[in-house]
Design a protein around this motif. Structure first.
Motif, mmCIF file in Angstrom:
data_model
loop_
_atom_site.group_PDB
_atom_site.id
_atom_site.type_symbol
_atom_site.label_atom_id
_atom_site.label_comp_id
_atom_site.label_asym_id
_atom_site.label_seq_id
_atom_site.Cartn_x
_atom_site.Cartn_y
_atom_site.Cartn_z
ATOM 1 N N SER A 151 10.381 -18.968 -10.463
ATOM 2 C CA SER A 151 10.444 -19.590 -9.133
ATOM 3 C C SER A 151 11.635 -19.119 -8.307
ATOM 4 C CB SER A 151 10.483 -21.126 -9.256
ATOM 5 O OG SER A 151 9.327 -21.593 -9.922
ATOM 6 N N LYS A 152 12.262 -18.025 -8.715
ATOM 7 C CA LYS A 152 13.373 -17.458 -7.961
ATOM 8 C C LYS A 152 13.052 -16.020 -7.586
ATOM 9 C CE LYS A 152 16.898 -20.320 -10.216
ATOM 10 N NZ LYS A 152 18.158 -20.308 -11.011
ATOM 11 N N VAL A 153 13.509 -15.607 -6.428
ATOM 12 C CA VAL A 153 13.239 -14.257 -5.941
ATOM 13 C C VAL A 153 14.159 -13.274 -6.654
ATOM 14 C CG1 VAL A 153 13.116 -12.767 -3.925
ATOM 15 C CG2 VAL A 153 12.546 -15.192 -3.707
ATOM 16 N N ALA A 154 13.566 -12.406 -7.472
ATOM 17 C CA ALA A 154 14.349 -11.398 -8.182
ATOM 18 C C ALA A 154 14.571 -10.157 -7.336
ATOM 19 C CB ALA A 154 13.655 -11.019 -9.491
ATOM 20 N N ALA A 155 13.628 -9.865 -6.439
ATOM 21 C CA ALA A 155 13.748 -8.702 -5.553
ATOM 22 C C ALA A 155 12.837 -8.919 -4.356
ATOM 23 C CB ALA A 155 13.374 -7.415 -6.285
ATOM 24 N N ALA A 156 13.260 -8.411 -3.212
ATOM 25 C CA ALA A 156 12.461 -8.517 -1.991
ATOM 26 C C ALA A 156 12.676 -7.266 -1.158
ATOM 27 C CB ALA A 156 12.838 -9.759 -1.194
ATOM 28 N N LYS A 157 11.622 -6.825 -0.493
ATOM 29 C CA LYS A 157 11.701 -5.633 0.346
ATOM 30 C C LYS A 157 10.857 -5.862 1.591
ATOM 31 C CE LYS A 157 11.268 -0.607 0.254
ATOM 32 N NZ LYS A 157 10.880 0.579 -0.549
ATOM 33 N N GLY A 158 11.457 -5.584 2.746
ATOM 34 C CA GLY A 158 10.742 -5.777 3.997
ATOM 35 C C GLY A 158 10.704 -7.212 4.465
ATOM 36 N N ILE A 159 11.414 -8.094 3.775
ATOM 37 C CA ILE A 159 11.429 -9.510 4.122
ATOM 38 C C ILE A 159 12.689 -10.137 3.532
ATOM 39 C CG2 ILE A 159 10.092 -10.157 2.081
ATOM 40 C CD1 ILE A 159 8.808 -12.370 3.758
ATOM 41 N N ALA A 160 13.218 -11.148 4.206
ATOM 42 C CA ALA A 160 14.427 -11.818 3.729
ATOM 43 C C ALA A 160 14.104 -12.720 2.541
ATOM 44 C CB ALA A 160 15.054 -12.640 4.851
ATOM 45 N N VAL A 161 15.081 -12.863 1.651
ATOM 46 C CA VAL A 161 14.895 -13.707 0.468
ATOM 47 C C VAL A 161 14.627 -15.153 0.876
ATOM 48 C CG1 VAL A 161 16.022 -14.607 -1.599
ATOM 49 C CG2 VAL A 161 16.295 -12.199 -0.983
ATOM 50 N N ASP A 162 15.315 -15.635 1.905
ATOM 51 C CA ASP A 162 15.113 -17.014 2.363
ATOM 52 C C ASP A 162 13.681 -17.236 2.837
ATOM 53 O OD1 ASP A 162 17.736 -17.520 1.786
ATOM 54 O OD2 ASP A 162 18.450 -17.257 3.849
ATOM 55 N N ALA A 163 13.104 -16.226 3.491
ATOM 56 C CA ALA A 163 11.725 -16.351 3.957
ATOM 57 C C ALA A 163 10.755 -16.422 2.780
ATOM 58 C CB ALA A 163 11.372 -15.184 4.871
ATOM 59 N N VAL A 164 11.049 -15.664 1.727
ATOM 60 C CA VAL A 164 10.197 -15.714 0.534
ATOM 61 C C VAL A 164 10.303 -17.080 -0.127
ATOM 62 C CG1 VAL A 164 9.701 -14.662 -1.698
ATOM 63 C CG2 VAL A 164 10.480 -13.236 0.194
ATOM 64 N N GLN A 165 11.517 -17.612 -0.242
ATOM 65 C CA GLN A 165 11.703 -18.925 -0.849
ATOM 66 C C GLN A 165 10.987 -20.007 -0.045
ATOM 67 O OE1 GLN A 165 13.898 -18.142 -4.378
ATOM 68 N NE2 GLN A 165 12.859 -19.929 -3.591
ATOM 69 N N GLU A 166 11.026 -19.892 1.266
ATOM 70 C CA GLU A 166 10.323 -20.862 2.105
ATOM 71 C C GLU A 166 8.816 -20.776 1.888
ATOM 72 O OE1 GLU A 166 9.882 -22.030 6.861
ATOM 73 O OE2 GLU A 166 11.251 -20.434 6.207
ATOM 74 N N TRP A 167 8.312 -19.549 1.772
ATOM 75 C CA TRP A 167 6.875 -19.370 1.511
ATOM 76 C C TRP A 167 6.502 -19.943 0.148
ATOM 77 C CZ3 TRP A 167 4.030 -16.892 -2.217
ATOM 78 C CH2 TRP A 167 2.683 -16.675 -1.937
ATOM 79 N N LEU A 168 7.364 -19.744 -0.852
ATOM 80 C CA LEU A 168 7.087 -20.267 -2.187
ATOM 81 C C LEU A 168 6.996 -21.790 -2.185
ATOM 82 C CD1 LEU A 168 9.430 -18.024 -4.395
ATOM 83 C CD2 LEU A 168 6.930 -17.998 -4.354
ATOM 84 N N GLY A 169 7.796 -22.426 -1.333
ATOM 85 C CA GLY A 169 7.772 -23.879 -1.277
ATOM 86 C C GLY A 169 6.448 -24.440 -0.802
ATOM 87 N N ALA A 170 5.707 -23.670 -0.011
ATOM 88 C CA ALA A 170 4.422 -24.139 0.515
ATOM 89 C C ALA A 170 3.224 -23.558 -0.223
ATOM 90 C CB ALA A 170 4.315 -23.790 2.000
ATOM 91 N N TRP A 171 3.466 -22.638 -1.141
ATOM 92 C CA TRP A 171 2.363 -21.954 -1.824
ATOM 93 C C TRP A 171 1.831 -22.799 -2.969
ATOM 94 C CZ3 TRP A 171 3.065 -17.980 -6.177
ATOM 95 C CH2 TRP A 171 1.830 -17.442 -6.547
ATOM 96 N N VAL A 172 0.514 -22.910 -3.024
ATOM 97 C CA VAL A 172 -0.158 -23.596 -4.129
ATOM 98 C C VAL A 172 -0.602 -22.530 -5.123
ATOM 99 C CG1 VAL A 172 -2.067 -25.079 -4.814
ATOM 100 C CG2 VAL A 172 -0.939 -25.428 -2.605
#
Length: 285
Positions: A151-172
């Motif tokens: 549940s933690k972002v290990a790597a991100a490309k083309g997008i901010a880590v905070d944006a990925v974490q926010e998406w994860l919070g709403a993803w089922v």
């Protein structure tokens, strides 16, 4: 004979024109369909060349050694030779077309398992995730991507880590962790690949955005992503286990160093007491 030759030349010129436009202007976003079309066209041209060449050679040999034209027999022998050549020509032409039009995808499918096999014993989980994400994005031409572990972002490309974490919070999360989770209506990550391996379990997720033009991934891309998920998960699991062992070992070494420091302090105090003339009670007795 002249009509047949002109017909063959016309087909050849059309195929060459299409191939040239594809190679020059790179009009092959639909890599799979165009790769097969080019392979079919090239195979057709090759078979026509084999048939025409064989027929002509047999006619020349017939006139040379038998003094007469073999006629339909030359055409039949030429057709038989072309039929025998279908399988090897098909293999070679298909191999060339796939590597020419889908080279990045094939490199991802065949090269990534070897890469992670080499890196899993030495690279940190974060570095391994970054390299994996870079190779995957290059292979399928993703606009963005991320690798999530625990549940933690290990790597991100083309997008901010905070944006990925926010998406994860709403993803089922999908209940079928062994299959690709595709949602074309998701504008951020329409494709989610579970990083799962037998004997290891669920390690994390590979999240991929759509292509830069907004199109979704084709069948070949999805099959490739599903294929590389298992070795990727296994490599990340091994790297995580190694990192955990190294962290535990470092903690033990730190504790031992602390104890050694305490012992040195005690020895130093005893030495200073002796130099000051202090004697323990047992020695005075």
């Amino acid at each position: 004979m002249v009509g047949r030759f002109l017909g063959g030349m016309a087909i050849t010129l059309i195929a060459l024109g299409i191939t040239t436009s594809l190679l020059r202007y790179r009009l092959y976003d639909a890599d799979r369909a165009i790769s097969r079309s080019v392979a079919f066209g090239a195979l057709t041209l090759a078979l026509l060349a084999v048939f025409a060449g064989s027929e002509k050679i047999i006619e020349v040999l017939g006139e040379e050694y038998f003094g007469e034209s073999l006629g339909a027999l030359a055409g039949g022998i030429g057709a038989a030779i072309a039929a025998v050549m279908i399988a090897p020509l098909h293999h070679r032409v298909t191999h060339w077309a796939e590597h020419r039009f889908q080279g990045a995808l094939i490199k991802l499918r065949t090269g990534l398992p070897l890469l992670v096999g080499d890196m899993r014993e030495t690279a940190t989980p974060t570095h391994l995730a970054e390299v994996l994400l870079d190779r995957v994005e290059s292979g399928v031409r993703a606009s963005r991507g991320a690798i999530v572990i625990d549940s933690k972002v290990a790597a991100a490309k083309g997008i901010a880590v905070d944006a990925v974490q926010e998406w994860l919070g709403a993803w089922v999360v999908s209940s079928q962790v062994s299959a690709l989770d595709c949602d074309r209506t998701d504008t951020l990550f329409p494709l989610r690949a579970p990083l799962y391996a037998d004997g290891v379990g669920m390690v994390g997720w590979l999240l991929l955005g759509g292509r830069p033009d907004g199109s979704f991934y084709g069948k070949d891309e999805r099959v490739t992503i599903a294929t590389i998920s298992e070795p990727t998960a296994r490599a990340l699991a091994i790297a995580l286990q190694r990192a955990a062992r190294e962290a535990a070992r470092a903690e033990e070494i730190g504790a031992l160093r602390g104890e050694i420091g305490d012992l040195r302090a005690i020895v130093a105090r005893l030495g200073s007491h002796r130099r000051a003339g202090f004697r323990p009670a047992a020695e005075g007795a």
